[in-house]
Motif scaffolding. Structure first.
Motif, short mmCIF file in Angstrom:
data_model
loop_
_atom_site.label_atom_id
_atom_site.label_comp_id
_atom_site.label_asym_id
_atom_site.label_seq_id
_atom_site.Cartn_x
_atom_site.Cartn_y
_atom_site.Cartn_z
N ARG A 297 -13.14 -12.27 -4.58
CA ARG A 297 -11.92 -11.64 -5.10
C ARG A 297 -12.11 -10.14 -5.06
N ALA A 298 -11.09 -9.43 -4.58
CA ALA A 298 -11.18 -7.97 -4.47
C ALA A 298 -9.96 -7.33 -5.09
N ARG A 299 -10.18 -6.19 -5.73
CA ARG A 299 -9.09 -5.37 -6.25
C ARG A 299 -8.96 -4.14 -5.36
N ILE A 300 -7.75 -3.88 -4.88
CA ILE A 300 -7.52 -2.84 -3.89
C ILE A 300 -6.54 -1.82 -4.44
N GLY A 301 -6.97 -0.56 -4.54
CA GLY A 301 -6.08 0.51 -4.95
C GLY A 301 -5.15 0.89 -3.81
N ASP B 29 -0.70 2.42 4.75
CA ASP B 29 -1.43 2.98 3.60
C ASP B 29 -2.93 2.80 3.85
N ILE B 30 -3.71 3.72 3.31
CA ILE B 30 -5.16 3.53 3.27
C ILE B 30 -5.50 3.14 1.85
N GLY B 31 -5.93 1.89 1.69
CA GLY B 31 -6.30 1.40 0.38
C GLY B 31 -7.75 1.72 0.06
N GLU B 32 -8.13 1.45 -1.18
CA GLU B 32 -9.51 1.68 -1.62
C GLU B 32 -9.99 0.45 -2.39
N ILE B 33 -11.16 -0.05 -2.05
CA ILE B 33 -11.73 -1.16 -2.79
C ILE B 33 -12.16 -0.67 -4.16
N LEU B 34 -11.56 -1.25 -5.20
CA LEU B 34 -11.87 -0.85 -6.58
C LEU B 34 -12.87 -1.80 -7.24
N GLU B 35 -12.77 -3.09 -6.93
CA GLU B 35 -13.68 -4.08 -7.50
C GLU B 35 -13.88 -5.19 -6.48
N VAL B 36 -15.06 -5.79 -6.47
CA VAL B 36 -15.35 -6.98 -5.67
C VAL B 36 -16.14 -7.93 -6.54
N GLU B 37 -15.69 -9.17 -6.60
CA GLU B 37 -16.34 -10.16 -7.46
C GLU B 37 -16.33 -11.53 -6.79
N GLN B 38 -17.44 -12.23 -6.88
CA GLN B 38 -17.52 -13.59 -6.36
C GLN B 38 -17.11 -14.56 -7.46
N ARG B 39 -15.97 -15.24 -7.27
CA ARG B 39 -15.49 -16.22 -8.25
C ARG B 39 -15.23 -17.53 -7.52
N GLY B 40 -16.27 -18.13 -6.98
CA GLY B 40 -16.05 -19.24 -6.06
C GLY B 40 -15.67 -18.63 -4.73
N ASP B 41 -14.40 -18.26 -4.54
CA ASP B 41 -14.00 -17.41 -3.43
C ASP B 41 -14.24 -15.96 -3.83
N THR C 170 -3.18 0.52 -13.64
CA THR C 170 -4.15 1.33 -14.37
C THR C 170 -5.54 1.12 -13.77
N PRO C 171 -6.28 2.15 -13.42
CA PRO C 171 -5.94 3.58 -13.54
C PRO C 171 -5.03 4.09 -12.44
N ARG C 172 -4.78 3.24 -11.42
CA ARG C 172 -3.84 3.56 -10.35
C ARG C 172 -3.21 2.26 -9.91
N ASN C 173 -2.21 2.29 -9.06
CA ASN C 173 -1.62 1.05 -8.55
C ASN C 173 -2.67 0.23 -7.82
N TRP C 174 -2.68 -1.07 -8.08
CA TRP C 174 -3.65 -1.95 -7.43
C TRP C 174 -3.07 -3.35 -7.28
N PHE C 175 -3.68 -4.11 -6.36
CA PHE C 175 -3.37 -5.52 -6.24
C PHE C 175 -4.68 -6.27 -5.99
N ASP C 176 -4.72 -7.52 -6.43
CA ASP C 176 -5.89 -8.38 -6.23
C ASP C 176 -5.61 -9.38 -5.13
N VAL C 177 -6.64 -9.69 -4.35
CA VAL C 177 -6.56 -10.73 -3.33
C VAL C 177 -7.77 -11.64 -3.47
#
Length: 202
Positions: free
Chosen positions: A22-26, A8-20, A55-62
């Motif tokens: 954290r990224a949300r990937i569509g 799959d080709i994912g898409e970076i939806l969000e990137v946030e610094q929370r200590g480590d 929402t708004p599409r399938n995603w997972f956080d890492v």
């Protein structure tokens, strides 16, 4: 464990610094088949799923440790993960799955620089410069994982090496958008690593 066959080709939806970081990937993966704690290779870097949604599409956080940022292209200045960026994805290998590429751990060894691209027919010859401490593990006709893609090494000259990427691979991965000067995640072949280690004691 992975095979280096991008699914799959994912898409970076969000990137946030929370200590480590954290990224949300569509993704187009069915998230109902992904468990919290599952491993997914993201541009070749094995990362753990910590949250899921649709929402708004399938995603997972890492969550991405500082060490992973330092050893990969995730934190490369000017090339950082940013909203809208496409990345190669691969689910972890299951028992009974076809091993279509080569054994890939998802533990990135460092980054290689893409220094040249030349079309050869419909395919493209990519030339990379590897760090000196990794170049010794790269051999002609051997395997290497670049941004999570299992590729065969065509030629080696000192710390540079070339691979040939066919049209299909460019279509189903992010290689179709590659640019000279980019740093690429590289994982050397596990077998090459063990052979080199054994030679130290020969």
């Amino acid at each position: 464990m992975f095979t280096g066959i991008v699914t799959d080709i994912g898409e970076i939806l969000e990137v946030e610094q929370r200590g480590d970081l954290r990224a949300r990937i569509g993704t187009d993966y069915d998230i109902n088949g992904i468990d919290i704690g599952a491993s997914i290779a993201c541009n070749g870097c094995c990362l753990t799923v910590v949250a899921l949604g649709d929402t708004p599409r399938n995603w997972f956080d890492v969550e991405i440790s500082a060490e992973s940022v330092n050893f990969t292209n995730i934190g490369t200045q000017g090339q950082e993960w940013a909203v809208g960026m496409p990345i190669n994805l691969e689910r972890a290998l299951k028992v009974g799955d076809e091993l279509g590429g080569h054994i890939v751990s998802g533990h990135v060894d460092g980054t290689a620089e893409l220094i040249n691209m030349v079309d050869e027919g419909d395919s493209t010859r990519f030339t990379f410069r590897a760090p000196a401490h990794l170049a010794k593990f790269i051999a002609p006709k051997g395997s290497v994982a670049l941004n999570g893609t299992s590729l065969t090494v065509n030629e080696v000259d000192g710390d540079t090496f070339g691979v040939n990427i066919i049209p299909h691979t460019k279509q189903v991965t992010i290689w179709g958008e590659a640019k000279v000067g980019r740093l690429i995640n590289i994982e050397i072949d596990t077998m090459a690593r063990y052979v080199a280690r054994l030679q130290e004691y020969a």
